[in-house]
Design an enzyme around this catalytic site. Structure first.
Site: not given
Ligand code: PEP
Ligand code: MG
Length: 558
Positions: A185, A483
Protein backbone atom coordinates in the site's frame (compact mmCIF):
# COMPACT_ATOMS: atom_id res chain seq x y z
CA UNK A 1 25.83 7.05 -6.66
CA UNK A 2 27.10 6.84 -3.02
CA UNK A 3 27.85 3.84 -0.79
CA UNK A 4 24.83 4.61 1.42
CA UNK A 5 22.71 1.60 2.46
CA UNK A 6 19.83 0.99 0.11
CA UNK A 7 16.24 -0.01 0.18
CA UNK A 8 13.98 -0.35 -2.84
CA UNK A 9 12.98 2.88 -4.58
CA UNK A 10 9.24 2.62 -5.26
CA UNK A 11 8.21 6.19 -5.98
CA UNK A 12 10.52 8.44 -8.01
CA UNK A 13 12.12 11.72 -6.99
CA UNK A 14 14.69 12.93 -4.47
CA UNK A 15 14.31 14.93 -1.27
CA UNK A 16 16.21 16.09 1.81
CA UNK A 17 14.58 16.80 5.15
CA UNK A 18 14.38 16.14 8.89
CA UNK A 19 13.11 12.77 10.03
CA UNK A 20 9.74 12.38 11.68
CA UNK A 21 9.54 8.93 13.26
CA UNK A 22 6.07 7.53 13.27
CA UNK A 23 5.05 7.06 16.94
CA UNK A 24 5.34 3.37 17.82
CA UNK A 25 2.35 1.60 19.33
CA UNK A 26 1.84 1.62 23.09
CA UNK A 27 1.95 -1.81 24.73
CA UNK A 28 -0.57 -2.87 27.37
CA UNK A 29 0.94 -2.67 30.86
CA UNK A 30 2.39 -5.96 32.11
CA UNK A 31 0.17 -7.86 34.57
CA UNK A 32 -2.70 -5.47 33.94
CA UNK A 33 -5.31 -6.15 36.65
CA UNK A 34 -8.66 -7.64 35.65
CA UNK A 35 -11.45 -5.17 34.99
CA UNK A 36 -13.38 -4.63 38.21
CA UNK A 37 -16.67 -4.44 36.34
CA UNK A 38 -16.25 -6.25 32.98
CA UNK A 39 -19.66 -5.13 31.70
CA UNK A 40 -19.01 -1.44 32.43
CA UNK A 41 -15.50 -1.74 31.03
CA UNK A 42 -16.92 -3.26 27.86
CA UNK A 43 -19.18 -0.24 27.42
CA UNK A 44 -16.18 2.10 27.87
CA UNK A 45 -14.08 0.11 25.39
CA UNK A 46 -16.88 0.13 22.81
CA UNK A 47 -17.04 3.92 23.17
CA UNK A 48 -13.31 4.11 22.51
CA UNK A 49 -13.68 1.87 19.42
CA UNK A 50 -16.45 4.20 18.24
CA UNK A 51 -14.30 7.30 18.83
CA UNK A 52 -11.56 5.70 16.72
CA UNK A 53 -14.07 4.94 13.95
CA UNK A 54 -15.23 8.57 14.03
CA UNK A 55 -11.63 9.86 13.78
CA UNK A 56 -10.99 7.61 10.79
CA UNK A 57 -14.19 8.76 9.10
CA UNK A 58 -13.31 12.41 9.71
CA UNK A 59 -10.00 11.79 8.01
CA UNK A 60 -11.78 9.95 5.19
CA UNK A 61 -13.99 12.97 4.58
CA UNK A 62 -10.89 15.04 3.79
CA UNK A 63 -9.05 12.38 1.81
CA UNK A 64 -9.04 11.43 -1.87
CA UNK A 65 -10.91 8.45 -3.30
CA UNK A 66 -8.29 5.76 -2.63
CA UNK A 67 -7.61 7.04 0.89
CA UNK A 68 -11.33 7.25 1.57
CA UNK A 69 -11.83 3.58 0.74
CA UNK A 70 -8.99 2.52 3.01
CA UNK A 71 -10.05 4.74 5.90
CA UNK A 72 -13.69 3.75 5.62
CA UNK A 73 -12.72 0.07 5.57
CA UNK A 74 -10.58 0.62 8.70
CA UNK A 75 -13.44 2.44 10.44
CA UNK A 76 -15.67 -0.57 9.67
CA UNK A 77 -13.18 -2.80 11.46
CA UNK A 78 -13.41 -0.53 14.54
CA UNK A 79 -17.20 -1.03 14.50
CA UNK A 80 -17.06 -4.79 13.94
CA UNK A 81 -19.52 -6.34 16.40
CA UNK A 82 -17.68 -9.68 16.30
CA UNK A 83 -14.52 -7.93 17.45
CA UNK A 84 -16.40 -6.17 20.27
CA UNK A 85 -17.83 -9.52 21.39
CA UNK A 86 -14.36 -11.04 21.36
CA UNK A 87 -13.20 -8.22 23.67
CA UNK A 88 -16.15 -8.91 26.04
CA UNK A 89 -15.09 -12.56 26.17
CA UNK A 90 -11.53 -11.61 27.13
CA UNK A 91 -12.81 -9.21 29.83
CA UNK A 92 -15.08 -11.91 31.22
CA UNK A 93 -12.06 -14.24 31.34
CA UNK A 94 -10.42 -11.85 33.81
CA UNK A 95 -8.27 -9.66 31.58
CA UNK A 96 -7.62 -5.96 31.95
CA UNK A 97 -8.99 -3.57 29.26
CA UNK A 98 -5.91 -3.07 27.06
CA UNK A 99 -4.91 -6.73 27.36
CA UNK A 100 -8.45 -7.78 26.41
CA UNK A 101 -8.36 -5.57 23.30
CA UNK A 102 -4.88 -6.78 22.34
CA UNK A 103 -5.73 -10.45 22.76
CA UNK A 104 -9.07 -10.17 20.96
CA UNK A 105 -7.38 -8.45 18.01
CA UNK A 106 -4.63 -11.10 18.10
CA UNK A 107 -7.20 -13.86 17.65
CA UNK A 108 -8.91 -11.92 14.86
CA UNK A 109 -5.63 -11.18 13.10
CA UNK A 110 -4.68 -14.87 13.15
CA UNK A 111 -8.00 -15.69 11.49
CA UNK A 112 -7.47 -12.99 8.83
CA UNK A 113 -3.95 -14.24 8.19
CA UNK A 114 -5.20 -17.80 7.77
CA UNK A 115 -7.71 -16.57 5.17
CA UNK A 116 -4.81 -15.02 3.24
CA UNK A 117 -4.93 -12.52 0.34
CA UNK A 118 -7.06 -9.43 0.88
CA UNK A 119 -7.91 -10.45 4.46
CA UNK A 120 -4.25 -10.93 5.37
CA UNK A 121 -3.63 -7.40 4.08
CA UNK A 122 -6.39 -6.09 6.36
CA UNK A 123 -4.36 -7.26 9.35
CA UNK A 124 -2.41 -3.98 9.15
CA UNK A 125 -5.70 -2.06 9.43
CA UNK A 126 -6.83 -4.28 12.32
CA UNK A 127 -3.61 -3.58 14.20
CA UNK A 128 -3.94 0.12 13.45
CA UNK A 129 -7.35 0.10 15.15
CA UNK A 130 -5.93 -1.88 18.10
CA UNK A 131 -3.04 0.55 18.56
CA UNK A 132 -5.31 3.56 18.60
CA UNK A 133 -7.77 1.94 21.04
CA UNK A 134 -5.02 0.80 23.44
CA UNK A 135 -3.36 4.25 23.40
CA UNK A 136 -6.69 6.00 24.06
CA UNK A 137 -7.58 3.59 26.88
CA UNK A 138 -4.25 4.52 28.50
CA UNK A 139 -4.94 8.24 28.02
CA UNK A 140 -2.17 8.64 25.43
CA UNK A 141 -2.12 10.13 21.95
CA UNK A 142 -2.80 7.90 18.98
CA UNK A 143 0.32 6.22 17.73
CA UNK A 144 1.26 6.92 14.16
CA UNK A 145 2.33 10.09 12.40
CA UNK A 146 2.58 12.96 14.91
CA UNK A 147 1.42 16.45 13.95
CA UNK A 148 4.19 18.33 12.19
CA UNK A 149 4.39 21.61 10.34
CA UNK A 150 7.83 21.60 8.70
CA UNK A 151 8.35 19.67 5.44
CA UNK A 152 9.81 16.37 6.62
CA UNK A 153 10.73 12.79 5.77
CA UNK A 154 8.36 10.26 7.31
CA UNK A 155 10.17 7.18 8.62
CA UNK A 156 8.40 4.07 9.90
CA UNK A 157 8.67 0.34 10.34
CA UNK A 158 5.76 0.13 7.90
CA UNK A 159 3.01 2.64 7.31
CA UNK A 160 -0.58 1.64 7.84
CA UNK A 161 -2.59 2.40 4.70
CA UNK A 162 -4.70 4.76 6.80
CA UNK A 163 -1.55 6.68 7.73
CA UNK A 164 -0.11 6.87 4.22
CA UNK A 165 -3.39 7.89 2.67
CA UNK A 166 -3.81 10.87 4.97
CA UNK A 167 -0.30 12.30 4.65
CA UNK A 168 -0.24 15.88 3.39
CA UNK A 169 1.88 15.76 0.20
CA UNK A 170 2.86 19.41 0.69
CA UNK A 171 4.46 18.57 4.06
CA UNK A 172 5.86 15.13 3.30
CA UNK A 173 9.09 15.31 1.36
CA UNK A 174 9.62 11.55 1.27
CA UNK A 175 8.70 8.26 2.91
CA UNK A 176 11.12 5.58 4.13
CA UNK A 177 10.00 2.27 5.61
CA UNK A 178 11.84 -0.72 6.98
CA UNK A 179 9.21 -3.17 5.74
CA UNK A 180 6.74 -3.10 2.84
CA UNK A 181 7.12 -4.50 -0.66
CA UNK A 182 7.15 -3.25 -4.23
CA UNK A 183 3.37 -3.54 -4.46
CA UNK A 184 2.55 -2.68 -0.84
CA UNK A 185 0.00 0.00 0.00
CA UNK A 186 2.78 2.41 0.91
CA UNK A 187 4.39 1.99 -2.50
CA UNK A 188 1.19 2.31 -4.52
CA UNK A 189 -0.19 5.27 -2.56
CA UNK A 190 3.13 7.14 -2.45
CA UNK A 191 3.53 6.87 -6.25
CA UNK A 192 -0.04 8.02 -6.69
CA UNK A 193 0.59 11.03 -4.41
CA UNK A 194 3.88 11.85 -6.15
CA UNK A 195 5.92 11.47 -2.91
CA UNK A 196 9.40 9.91 -3.29
CA UNK A 197 9.49 6.64 -1.34
CA UNK A 198 11.88 3.87 -0.36
CA UNK A 199 10.74 0.58 1.21
CA UNK A 200 12.74 -2.27 2.77
CA UNK A 201 15.34 0.17 4.09
CA UNK A 202 17.39 -1.59 6.82
CA UNK A 203 17.55 0.17 10.18
CA UNK A 204 15.01 2.88 9.31
CA UNK A 205 13.53 2.89 12.79
CA UNK A 206 16.88 3.55 14.45
CA UNK A 207 17.28 6.96 12.79
CA UNK A 208 16.76 9.60 15.52
CA UNK A 209 13.92 12.08 14.91
CA UNK A 210 15.17 15.39 13.56
CA UNK A 211 18.15 13.79 11.76
CA UNK A 212 18.56 15.19 8.26
CA UNK A 213 18.30 12.49 5.61
CA UNK A 214 18.51 12.51 1.85
CA UNK A 215 16.13 10.12 0.10
CA UNK A 216 16.43 8.97 -3.49
CA UNK A 217 13.16 7.33 -4.53
CA UNK A 218 14.69 6.05 -7.77
CA UNK A 219 17.82 4.30 -6.56
CA UNK A 220 16.47 3.45 -3.09
CA UNK A 221 19.41 5.20 -1.37
CA UNK A 222 18.88 6.92 1.98
CA UNK A 223 21.79 9.01 3.25
CA UNK A 224 21.90 10.00 6.91
CA UNK A 225 23.40 13.42 7.70
CA UNK A 226 24.24 13.95 4.05
CA UNK A 227 27.25 16.20 3.44
CA UNK A 228 26.45 19.62 2.00
CA UNK A 229 28.10 18.43 -1.23
CA UNK A 230 25.84 15.36 -1.44
CA UNK A 231 22.76 17.45 -0.69
CA UNK A 232 23.79 19.85 -3.41
CA UNK A 233 24.35 16.91 -5.74
CA UNK A 234 20.89 15.56 -4.98
CA UNK A 235 19.19 18.92 -5.33
CA UNK A 236 21.17 19.39 -8.54
CA UNK A 237 19.93 16.01 -9.75
CA UNK A 238 16.35 16.98 -8.93
CA UNK A 239 16.70 20.27 -10.80
CA UNK A 240 18.39 18.60 -13.77
CA UNK A 241 15.65 16.02 -13.81
CA UNK A 242 12.96 18.67 -13.72
CA UNK A 243 14.65 20.61 -16.53
CA UNK A 244 15.25 17.49 -18.64
CA UNK A 245 11.71 16.26 -18.24
CA UNK A 246 10.17 19.66 -18.86
CA UNK A 247 11.58 19.52 -22.37
CA UNK A 248 9.84 16.32 -23.41
CA UNK A 249 6.13 16.17 -24.08
CA UNK A 250 3.63 14.43 -26.31
CA UNK A 251 3.32 10.86 -27.53
CA UNK A 252 6.07 8.44 -26.51
CA UNK A 253 8.61 7.58 -29.19
CA UNK A 254 12.22 6.50 -29.49
CA UNK A 255 14.85 8.93 -30.77
CA UNK A 256 14.30 7.59 -34.30
CA UNK A 257 10.53 7.97 -34.06
CA UNK A 258 9.36 4.45 -33.21
CA UNK A 259 6.07 4.99 -31.30
CA UNK A 260 5.53 3.52 -27.82
CA UNK A 261 2.27 4.77 -26.33
CA UNK A 262 2.55 6.12 -22.79
CA UNK A 263 -0.55 5.35 -20.76
CA UNK A 264 -1.86 5.70 -17.21
CA UNK A 265 -2.92 3.06 -14.70
CA UNK A 266 -6.07 4.15 -12.88
CA UNK A 267 -8.41 2.73 -10.22
CA UNK A 268 -11.51 4.92 -10.36
CA UNK A 269 -13.17 8.18 -11.33
CA UNK A 270 -10.87 10.51 -9.31
CA UNK A 271 -7.79 8.86 -10.81
CA UNK A 272 -9.33 9.22 -14.26
CA UNK A 273 -9.95 12.93 -13.83
CA UNK A 274 -6.42 13.57 -12.56
CA UNK A 275 -4.69 11.30 -15.15
CA UNK A 276 -6.66 12.79 -18.05
CA UNK A 277 -5.34 16.24 -17.14
CA UNK A 278 -1.78 14.99 -17.58
CA UNK A 279 0.30 14.33 -20.69
CA UNK A 280 -0.73 10.71 -21.26
CA UNK A 281 -2.09 9.04 -24.37
CA UNK A 282 -4.88 7.36 -22.49
CA UNK A 283 -5.34 4.51 -20.03
CA UNK A 284 -3.54 1.19 -20.32
CA UNK A 285 -5.14 -0.34 -17.23
CA UNK A 286 -8.32 0.60 -15.42
CA UNK A 287 -8.50 -1.82 -12.46
CA UNK A 288 -12.30 -1.98 -12.20
CA UNK A 289 -12.25 -4.18 -9.08
CA UNK A 290 -10.72 -1.26 -7.15
CA UNK A 291 -14.01 0.62 -7.48
CA UNK A 292 -15.96 -2.16 -5.79
CA UNK A 293 -13.60 -3.47 -3.08
CA UNK A 294 -15.80 -2.29 -0.22
CA UNK A 295 -19.13 -3.31 -1.80
CA UNK A 296 -21.21 -6.08 -0.26
CA UNK A 297 -23.61 -6.43 -3.18
CA UNK A 298 -22.91 -6.51 -6.89
CA UNK A 299 -23.11 -3.05 -8.51
CA UNK A 300 -26.11 -2.69 -10.81
CA UNK A 301 -25.99 -2.09 -14.55
CA UNK A 302 -27.05 1.53 -14.04
CA UNK A 303 -24.45 2.18 -11.34
CA UNK A 304 -21.67 0.67 -13.41
CA UNK A 305 -22.73 2.53 -16.56
CA UNK A 306 -22.52 5.82 -14.66
CA UNK A 307 -19.07 5.05 -13.21
CA UNK A 308 -17.59 3.94 -16.54
CA UNK A 309 -19.09 6.96 -18.31
CA UNK A 310 -17.48 9.23 -15.69
CA UNK A 311 -14.15 7.46 -16.20
CA UNK A 312 -14.24 7.61 -20.03
CA UNK A 313 -15.49 11.17 -20.42
CA UNK A 314 -12.36 13.07 -19.25
CA UNK A 315 -10.24 11.24 -21.84
CA UNK A 316 -12.15 12.61 -24.83
CA UNK A 317 -11.26 10.42 -27.81
CA UNK A 318 -8.17 8.89 -26.18
CA UNK A 319 -8.02 5.15 -25.54
CA UNK A 320 -9.19 3.71 -22.24
CA UNK A 321 -8.29 0.08 -21.62
CA UNK A 322 -10.63 -1.46 -19.06
CA UNK A 323 -9.85 -4.67 -17.27
CA UNK A 324 -12.91 -6.66 -16.29
CA UNK A 325 -13.16 -7.52 -12.59
CA UNK A 326 -9.96 -9.15 -11.34
CA UNK A 327 -11.57 -10.52 -8.18
CA UNK A 328 -10.03 -13.14 -5.93
CA UNK A 329 -6.69 -13.73 -4.21
CA UNK A 330 -5.40 -10.38 -2.91
CA UNK A 331 -8.48 -8.53 -4.22
CA UNK A 332 -11.59 -10.50 -3.18
CA UNK A 333 -14.95 -8.88 -3.75
CA UNK A 334 -17.63 -9.74 -1.18
CA UNK A 335 -20.25 -10.13 -3.92
CA UNK A 336 -18.06 -12.46 -5.97
CA UNK A 337 -16.79 -14.71 -3.21
CA UNK A 338 -16.59 -18.42 -3.99
CA UNK A 339 -15.43 -19.42 -0.49
CA UNK A 340 -12.00 -20.00 1.05
CA UNK A 341 -9.24 -21.65 -0.98
CA UNK A 342 -5.92 -23.25 0.00
CA UNK A 343 -3.93 -21.12 -2.45
CA UNK A 344 -6.05 -18.15 -3.56
CA UNK A 345 -3.39 -16.76 -5.93
CA UNK A 346 -3.53 -20.08 -7.79
CA UNK A 347 -7.26 -20.49 -7.42
CA UNK A 348 -10.51 -19.31 -8.95
CA UNK A 349 -9.52 -15.69 -9.48
CA UNK A 350 -9.79 -13.28 -12.42
CA UNK A 351 -11.30 -14.77 -15.57
CA UNK A 352 -11.77 -18.13 -13.82
CA UNK A 353 -14.16 -16.49 -11.40
CA UNK A 354 -15.93 -14.68 -14.26
CA UNK A 355 -16.49 -18.03 -15.98
CA UNK A 356 -18.14 -19.38 -12.81
CA UNK A 357 -20.24 -16.23 -12.34
CA UNK A 358 -20.95 -15.24 -15.96
CA UNK A 359 -23.79 -12.91 -14.94
CA UNK A 360 -21.23 -10.61 -13.28
CA UNK A 361 -19.25 -10.39 -16.51
CA UNK A 362 -22.34 -9.87 -18.63
CA UNK A 363 -23.55 -6.96 -16.48
CA UNK A 364 -20.12 -5.38 -16.56
CA UNK A 365 -19.79 -5.76 -20.33
CA UNK A 366 -23.29 -4.36 -20.88
CA UNK A 367 -22.37 -1.33 -18.74
CA UNK A 368 -19.07 -0.87 -20.56
CA UNK A 369 -20.87 -1.08 -23.91
CA UNK A 370 -23.39 1.56 -22.83
CA UNK A 371 -20.68 3.88 -21.46
CA UNK A 372 -18.58 3.42 -24.60
CA UNK A 373 -21.56 4.42 -26.78
CA UNK A 374 -22.26 7.44 -24.56
CA UNK A 375 -18.72 8.84 -24.80
CA UNK A 376 -16.06 9.42 -27.45
CA UNK A 377 -13.35 7.33 -25.76
CA UNK A 378 -11.72 4.50 -27.68
CA UNK A 379 -12.73 1.76 -25.25
CA UNK A 380 -10.75 -1.48 -25.12
CA UNK A 381 -11.68 -4.33 -22.82
CA UNK A 382 -9.32 -6.98 -21.50
CA UNK A 383 -9.51 -10.02 -19.25
CA UNK A 384 -7.32 -10.72 -16.20
CA UNK A 385 -5.55 -14.04 -15.51
CA UNK A 386 -6.06 -15.71 -18.87
CA UNK A 387 -4.15 -19.00 -19.08
CA UNK A 388 -5.20 -20.67 -22.36
CA UNK A 389 -6.31 -19.83 -25.94
CA UNK A 390 -9.72 -21.35 -25.15
CA UNK A 391 -10.23 -18.90 -22.30
CA UNK A 392 -9.20 -16.02 -24.57
CA UNK A 393 -11.67 -17.16 -27.25
CA UNK A 394 -14.49 -17.48 -24.69
CA UNK A 395 -13.84 -13.98 -23.38
CA UNK A 396 -13.53 -12.45 -26.87
CA UNK A 397 -16.86 -13.91 -27.91
CA UNK A 398 -18.64 -12.41 -24.92
CA UNK A 399 -17.04 -8.99 -25.31
CA UNK A 400 -17.87 -8.79 -29.02
CA UNK A 401 -21.46 -9.87 -28.35
CA UNK A 402 -21.81 -6.64 -26.37
CA UNK A 403 -20.76 -4.55 -29.36
CA UNK A 404 -17.35 -3.71 -27.91
CA UNK A 405 -14.97 -3.81 -30.85
CA UNK A 406 -11.55 -4.11 -29.20
CA UNK A 407 -10.83 -7.07 -26.95
CA UNK A 408 -7.60 -8.13 -25.31
CA UNK A 409 -6.12 -10.27 -22.57
CA UNK A 410 -3.68 -9.71 -19.76
CA UNK A 411 -0.57 -11.84 -20.17
CA UNK A 412 0.35 -12.51 -16.56
CA UNK A 413 0.27 -16.30 -16.33
CA UNK A 414 3.49 -17.91 -17.63
CA UNK A 415 1.40 -20.49 -19.53
CA UNK A 416 -0.31 -17.73 -21.51
CA UNK A 417 3.03 -15.99 -22.10
CA UNK A 418 4.51 -19.20 -23.50
CA UNK A 419 1.50 -19.76 -25.79
CA UNK A 420 0.97 -16.06 -26.52
CA UNK A 421 0.93 -16.67 -30.28
CA UNK A 422 -2.18 -18.84 -29.94
CA UNK A 423 -3.72 -16.82 -27.12
CA UNK A 424 -3.40 -13.55 -29.02
CA UNK A 425 -4.73 -15.12 -32.23
CA UNK A 426 -8.11 -15.07 -30.47
CA UNK A 427 -8.11 -11.36 -29.53
CA UNK A 428 -6.97 -7.92 -30.72
CA UNK A 429 -4.17 -7.17 -28.22
CA UNK A 430 -2.23 -8.38 -25.18
CA UNK A 431 -1.04 -6.56 -22.08
CA UNK A 432 1.74 -7.93 -19.90
CA UNK A 433 0.90 -7.90 -16.19
CA UNK A 434 4.47 -8.02 -14.97
CA UNK A 435 3.51 -8.02 -11.27
CA UNK A 436 1.76 -11.36 -11.47
CA UNK A 437 4.02 -12.66 -14.24
CA UNK A 438 7.00 -12.18 -11.88
CA UNK A 439 5.06 -13.74 -8.99
CA UNK A 440 4.17 -16.85 -10.97
CA UNK A 441 7.45 -17.19 -12.87
CA UNK A 442 9.53 -16.96 -9.68
CA UNK A 443 6.98 -18.74 -7.42
CA UNK A 444 7.20 -15.82 -4.96
CA UNK A 445 4.11 -14.30 -3.31
CA UNK A 446 3.96 -10.66 -4.41
CA UNK A 447 2.50 -9.66 -1.03
CA UNK A 448 5.62 -10.91 0.75
CA UNK A 449 7.99 -7.94 1.13
CA UNK A 450 10.89 -10.19 2.07
CA UNK A 451 10.78 -11.85 -1.35
CA UNK A 452 11.29 -8.55 -3.18
CA UNK A 453 14.53 -9.76 -4.77
CA UNK A 454 12.77 -12.69 -6.41
CA UNK A 455 9.94 -10.43 -7.52
CA UNK A 456 12.33 -8.00 -9.20
CA UNK A 457 11.13 -7.66 -12.81
CA UNK A 458 14.81 -7.43 -13.85
CA UNK A 459 15.11 -11.15 -13.11
CA UNK A 460 16.40 -12.52 -16.42
CA UNK A 461 13.94 -15.44 -16.19
CA UNK A 462 11.04 -12.96 -16.08
CA UNK A 463 12.54 -10.97 -18.96
CA UNK A 464 12.90 -14.15 -21.01
CA UNK A 465 9.25 -15.02 -20.45
CA UNK A 466 8.31 -11.47 -21.49
CA UNK A 467 10.53 -11.74 -24.57
CA UNK A 468 8.91 -15.03 -25.53
CA UNK A 469 5.44 -13.51 -25.10
CA UNK A 470 6.41 -10.57 -27.33
CA UNK A 471 7.74 -12.93 -30.02
CA UNK A 472 4.41 -14.78 -29.96
CA UNK A 473 2.55 -11.48 -30.32
CA UNK A 474 4.64 -10.65 -33.41
CA UNK A 475 3.84 -14.02 -34.95
CA UNK A 476 0.14 -13.44 -34.25
CA UNK A 477 0.41 -9.92 -35.68
CA UNK A 478 -1.09 -8.39 -32.51
CA UNK A 479 0.21 -5.50 -30.37
CA UNK A 480 1.53 -6.26 -26.89
CA UNK A 481 1.63 -3.66 -24.11
CA UNK A 482 2.84 -3.63 -20.50
CA UNK A 483 0.69 -2.53 -17.57
CA UNK A 484 2.57 -3.96 -14.57
CA UNK A 485 4.93 -1.86 -12.43
CA UNK A 486 7.87 -2.74 -14.71
CA UNK A 487 6.54 -0.36 -17.35
CA UNK A 488 7.30 2.63 -15.09
CA UNK A 489 11.01 1.85 -14.68
CA UNK A 490 12.74 3.99 -17.32
CA UNK A 491 15.60 1.55 -18.00
CA UNK A 492 13.31 -1.43 -18.05
CA UNK A 493 11.00 0.50 -20.36
CA UNK A 494 13.86 0.58 -22.89
CA UNK A 495 14.36 -3.17 -22.56
CA UNK A 496 10.62 -3.77 -22.98
CA UNK A 497 10.61 -1.56 -26.07
CA UNK A 498 13.53 -3.58 -27.43
CA UNK A 499 11.54 -6.74 -26.77
CA UNK A 500 8.76 -5.33 -28.94
CA UNK A 501 6.07 -3.81 -26.73
CA UNK A 502 3.84 -1.17 -28.30
CA UNK A 503 2.68 0.61 -25.13
CA UNK A 504 3.70 1.15 -21.51
CA UNK A 505 1.15 1.88 -18.79
CA UNK A 506 2.11 3.15 -15.32
CA UNK A 507 1.35 5.53 -12.43
CA UNK A 508 1.07 8.96 -14.11
CA UNK A 509 3.96 10.27 -11.94
CA UNK A 510 6.31 7.92 -13.80
CA UNK A 511 5.35 8.85 -17.37
CA UNK A 512 7.67 11.86 -17.86
CA UNK A 513 10.92 10.03 -17.10
CA UNK A 514 9.92 7.08 -19.28
CA UNK A 515 9.11 9.46 -22.14
CA UNK A 516 12.52 11.09 -21.69
CA UNK A 517 14.30 7.70 -21.62
CA UNK A 518 12.65 6.69 -24.91
CA UNK A 519 13.51 9.99 -26.56
CA UNK A 520 17.23 9.44 -25.93
CA UNK A 521 17.51 6.02 -27.58
CA UNK A 522 16.88 4.51 -30.98
CA UNK A 523 14.89 1.34 -31.45
CA UNK A 524 18.12 -0.45 -32.44
CA UNK A 525 19.69 0.66 -29.15
CA UNK A 526 16.66 -0.68 -27.28
CA UNK A 527 17.11 -3.99 -29.11
CA UNK A 528 20.74 -4.02 -27.97
CA UNK A 529 19.71 -3.42 -24.36
CA UNK A 530 17.10 -6.17 -24.52
CA UNK A 531 19.65 -8.62 -25.90
CA UNK A 532 22.14 -7.65 -23.19
CA UNK A 533 19.57 -8.00 -20.39
CA UNK A 534 18.34 -11.40 -21.60
CA UNK A 535 21.89 -12.75 -21.63
CA UNK A 536 22.54 -12.09 -17.91
CA UNK A 537 22.28 -14.51 -15.01
CA UNK A 538 20.97 -12.18 -12.29
CA UNK A 539 18.64 -9.21 -11.90
CA UNK A 540 21.53 -7.01 -10.79
CA UNK A 541 23.67 -8.04 -13.79
CA UNK A 542 20.77 -7.35 -16.16
CA UNK A 543 20.23 -3.91 -14.64
CA UNK A 544 23.96 -3.10 -14.72
CA UNK A 545 24.34 -4.27 -18.32
CA UNK A 546 21.53 -1.98 -19.45
CA UNK A 547 22.81 0.90 -17.35
CA UNK A 548 26.16 0.60 -19.12
CA UNK A 549 24.47 0.85 -22.53
CA UNK A 550 22.03 3.66 -21.66
CA UNK A 551 22.64 7.30 -22.42
CA UNK A 552 24.59 8.78 -19.46
CA UNK A 553 22.28 11.78 -19.38
CA UNK A 554 19.45 9.39 -18.41
CA UNK A 555 21.50 7.35 -15.93
CA UNK A 556 22.60 10.46 -14.05
CA UNK A 557 18.95 11.35 -13.43
CA UNK A 558 18.17 7.97 -11.84
C1 PEP B 1 -0.08 -7.19 -12.94
O1 PEP B 1 -0.28 -8.30 -12.42
O2 PEP B 1 1.05 -6.83 -13.36
C2 PEP B 1 -1.16 -6.22 -13.10
C3 PEP B 1 -1.01 -5.14 -13.81
O3 PEP B 1 -2.33 -6.46 -12.46
P1 PEP B 1 -2.52 -6.34 -10.86
O4 PEP B 1 -1.30 -5.65 -10.30
O5 PEP B 1 -3.77 -5.58 -10.65
O6 PEP B 1 -2.61 -7.77 -10.46
MG1 MG C 1 -2.28 -9.04 -12.19
Amino acid sequence: MSDAPRGIGVSPGAAVGPVIQVRPPVRPPENEPAAADPAAEHVRIKEVFESVAVTLEERAAQADETAQQILTATALIARDKGLHKAVAKELAAGKGPTTAVTDAVGTYAAQFEALGGYFAERVTDLKDVRNRVVARLLGQEDPGVPDFHVPSVIVARDLAPAETATLDPTLVRAIVTEHGGRTSHTAILAAQMGIPAVVQYPGARAIPPGTIVAVDGDSGEVTIDPSPEYQKQLVGKRERRRAALAGSAGPGKTRDGHPVALLANIGGVDDAVSAAAQDVEGVGLFRTEFVFLSRDSAPTLAEQTQIYTDVFEPFGSRRVTVRTLDAGADKPLAFADLGPEENPALGKRGLRLQALRPELLDTQLAALGAAARATAAEVKVMAPMVATPEEAAWFARRVREHGLPSVGVMIEVPGAAILSRHVLAEVDFGSLGTNDLAQYTMAADRMEGQLSDLLDPWQPAVLQVIGHACDGAKLAGKPMGVCGEAGGDPLLALVLTGLGVASLSMAPSKVAIVRYALSLHTLAECHGMATAALAQRSAQDAHDAVCALADPSLVELL
